[in-house]
Write a protein that holds these residues in place. Structure first.
Motif, PDB file in Angstrom:
ATOM      1  N   MET A   1       0.914  -1.085   0.030  1.00  0.00           N
ATOM      2  CA  MET A   1       0.031   0.010   0.053  1.00  0.00           C
ATOM      3  C   MET A   1       0.965   1.178   0.109  1.00  0.00           C
ATOM      4  N   GLY A   2       0.764   2.242  -0.798  1.00  0.00           N
ATOM      5  CA  GLY A   2       1.269   3.349  -0.950  1.00  0.00           C
ATOM      6  C   GLY A   2       1.324   4.330   0.284  1.00  0.00           C
ATOM      7  N   LYS A   3       1.890   5.737   0.265  1.00  0.00           N
ATOM      8  CA  LYS A   3       1.774   6.321   1.303  1.00  0.00           C
ATOM      9  C   LYS A   3       0.393   7.041   1.431  1.00  0.00           C
ATOM     10  N   GLN A   4      -0.194   7.346   0.138  1.00  0.00           N
ATOM     11  CA  GLN A   4      -1.299   7.933   0.138  1.00  0.00           C
ATOM     12  C   GLN A   4      -2.355   7.174   0.658  1.00  0.00           C
ATOM     13  N   ALA A   5      -2.491   5.911   0.262  1.00  0.00           N
ATOM     14  CA  ALA A   5      -3.536   4.973   0.755  1.00  0.00           C
ATOM     15  C   ALA A   5      -3.411   4.741   2.207  1.00  0.00           C
ATOM     16  N   MET A   8      -4.854   7.884   3.731  1.00  0.00           N
ATOM     17  CA  MET A   8      -6.306   7.928   3.748  1.00  0.00           C
ATOM     18  C   MET A   8      -7.059   6.998   4.638  1.00  0.00           C
ATOM     19  N   LEU A   9      -6.349   5.694   4.677  1.00  0.00           N
ATOM     20  CA  LEU A   9      -6.858   4.608   5.728  1.00  0.00           C
ATOM     21  C   LEU A   9      -6.735   5.008   7.036  1.00  0.00           C
ATOM     22  N   LYS A  10      -5.794   5.629   7.356  1.00  0.00           N
ATOM     23  CA  LYS A  10      -5.730   6.326   8.894  1.00  0.00           C
ATOM     24  C   LYS A  10      -6.954   7.097   9.287  1.00  0.00           C
ATOM     25  N   GLY A  11      -7.412   8.071   8.434  1.00  0.00           N
ATOM     26  CA  GLY A  11      -8.697   8.898   8.729  1.00  0.00           C
ATOM     27  C   GLY A  11      -9.983   7.829   8.632  1.00  0.00           C
ATOM     28  N   ALA A  25     -19.172  -9.566  17.208  1.00  0.00           N
ATOM     29  CA  ALA A  25     -18.093  -9.358  18.001  1.00  0.00           C
ATOM     30  C   ALA A  25     -16.809  -9.713  17.717  1.00  0.00           C
ATOM     31  N   ALA A  26     -15.785  -9.266  18.157  1.00  0.00           N
ATOM     32  CA  ALA A  26     -14.450  -9.612  17.859  1.00  0.00           C
ATOM     33  C   ALA A  26     -13.430  -9.221  18.620  1.00  0.00           C
ATOM     34  N   TYR A  27     -12.271 -10.025  18.598  1.00  0.00           N
ATOM     35  CA  TYR A  27     -11.012  -9.408  19.559  1.00  0.00           C
ATOM     36  C   TYR A  27     -10.000  -9.098  18.387  1.00  0.00           C
ATOM     37  N   GLY A  28      -9.275  -8.147  18.848  1.00  0.00           N
ATOM     38  CA  GLY A  28      -7.777  -7.320  18.096  1.00  0.00           C
ATOM     39  C   GLY A  28      -7.377  -8.472  17.063  1.00  0.00           C
ATOM     40  N   TYR A  29      -6.896  -9.381  17.414  1.00  0.00           N
ATOM     41  CA  TYR A  29      -6.457 -10.355  16.186  1.00  0.00           C
ATOM     42  C   TYR A  29      -7.165 -10.655  15.140  1.00  0.00           C
ATOM     43  N   GLU A  30      -8.387 -10.840  15.616  1.00  0.00           N
ATOM     44  CA  GLU A  30      -9.639 -11.281  14.627  1.00  0.00           C
ATOM     45  C   GLU A  30      -9.691 -10.324  13.538  1.00  0.00           C
ATOM     46  N   ILE A  31      -9.931  -9.202  14.313  1.00  0.00           N
ATOM     47  CA  ILE A  31     -10.020  -7.704  13.225  1.00  0.00           C
ATOM     48  C   ILE A  31      -8.764  -7.638  12.484  1.00  0.00           C
ATOM     49  N   THR A  32      -7.729  -7.638  12.963  1.00  0.00           N
ATOM     50  CA  THR A  32      -6.418  -7.587  12.127  1.00  0.00           C
ATOM     51  C   THR A  32      -6.455  -8.659  10.950  1.00  0.00           C
ATOM     52  N   ALA A  33      -6.598  -9.967  11.505  1.00  0.00           N
ATOM     53  CA  ALA A  33      -6.625 -10.947  10.403  1.00  0.00           C
ATOM     54  C   ALA A  33      -7.773 -10.781   9.201  1.00  0.00           C
ATOM     55  N   TRP A  34      -9.002 -10.469   9.477  1.00  0.00           N
ATOM     56  CA  TRP A  34      -9.951 -10.062   8.468  1.00  0.00           C
ATOM     57  C   TRP A  34      -9.688  -8.580   7.624  1.00  0.00           C
ATOM     58  N   LEU A  35      -8.879  -7.853   8.102  1.00  0.00           N
ATOM     59  CA  LEU A  35      -8.500  -6.657   7.335  1.00  0.00           C
ATOM     60  C   LEU A  35      -7.417  -7.203   6.483  1.00  0.00           C
ATOM     61  N   ARG A  36      -6.491  -7.780   6.817  1.00  0.00           N
ATOM     62  CA  ARG A  36      -5.458  -8.389   6.151  1.00  0.00           C
ATOM     63  C   ARG A  36      -6.229  -9.285   4.886  1.00  0.00           C
ATOM     64  N   GLU A  37      -6.956 -10.156   5.353  1.00  0.00           N
ATOM     65  CA  GLU A  37      -7.486 -10.979   4.400  1.00  0.00           C
ATOM     66  C   GLU A  37      -8.249 -10.055   3.096  1.00  0.00           C
ATOM     67  N   GLN A  38      -8.768  -8.850   3.496  1.00  0.00           N
ATOM     68  CA  GLN A  38      -9.392  -7.939   2.712  1.00  0.00           C
ATOM     69  C   GLN A  38      -8.206  -7.020   1.854  1.00  0.00           C
ATOM     70  N   PHE A  40      -5.827  -5.229   3.449  1.00  0.00           N
ATOM     71  CA  PHE A  40      -4.994  -4.042   4.187  1.00  0.00           C
ATOM     72  C   PHE A  40      -3.760  -4.854   4.882  1.00  0.00           C
ATOM     73  N   SER A  41      -2.892  -5.355   4.119  1.00  0.00           N
ATOM     74  CA  SER A  41      -1.784  -6.049   4.579  1.00  0.00           C
ATOM     75  C   SER A  41      -0.997  -5.243   5.501  1.00  0.00           C
ATOM     76  N   ASP A  42      -0.824  -3.919   5.172  1.00  0.00           N
ATOM     77  CA  ASP A  42       0.062  -3.065   5.995  1.00  0.00           C
ATOM     78  C   ASP A  42      -0.389  -2.430   7.178  1.00  0.00           C
ATOM     79  N   ILE A  43      -1.434  -3.168   7.754  1.00  0.00           N
ATOM     80  CA  ILE A  43      -1.872  -2.793   9.182  1.00  0.00           C
ATOM     81  C   ILE A  43      -1.334  -3.438  10.065  1.00  0.00           C
TER      82      ILE A  43
END
Length: 109
Positions: A1-5, A8-11, A25-38, A40-43
């Motif tokens: 993901m580039g700097k601009q993306a 924008m994601l931070k906001g 309901a979810a816990y932190g790691y579940e949320i991170t894993a789901w985002l990465r699957e979608q 958002f690998s840089d989170i």
């Protein structure tokens, strides 16, 4: 993901996490894993955990400690009524911005 993306994601990350929690309901790691699957690998996990602390302090989520097979209990987050109101406002703002940006992209028509 580039700097601009990334910027924008931070906001929008808070709204994204609230939207995830609106579905279940979810816990932190579940949320991170789901985002990465979608895609958002840089989170970083730390980013999500810090965000969860902030939204908990602001009263947007309810937290339940659930026993874990691996280590200490997990904090499971679920969206509460105040969080749902905040998420609705996020979607209204998102729609407003998306419409205006689309008009700009089309040349201001």
């Amino acid at each position: 993901m580039g700097k601009q993306a990334t910027e924008m994601l931070k906001g929008t990350l808070e709204g994204i996490v609230l939207a995830i929690l609106s579905g279940r309901a979810a816990y932190g790691y579940e949320i991170t894993a789901w985002l990465r699957e979608q895609g958002f690998s840089d989170i970083a996990e730390g980013t999500i955990y810090a965000l969860l602390v902030r939204i908990e302090q602001r009263g947007l989520v309810d937290v339940e400690k659930v026993p874990s097979e691996k280590g200490p209990p997990r904090k499971v987050y679920s969206l509460n009524a105040q969080g749902r109101e905040h998420l609705e406002e996020f979607w209204r703002t998102w729609s407003f911005l998306a419409e205006r940006l689309e008009k700009l992209r089309e040349g201001g028509k």
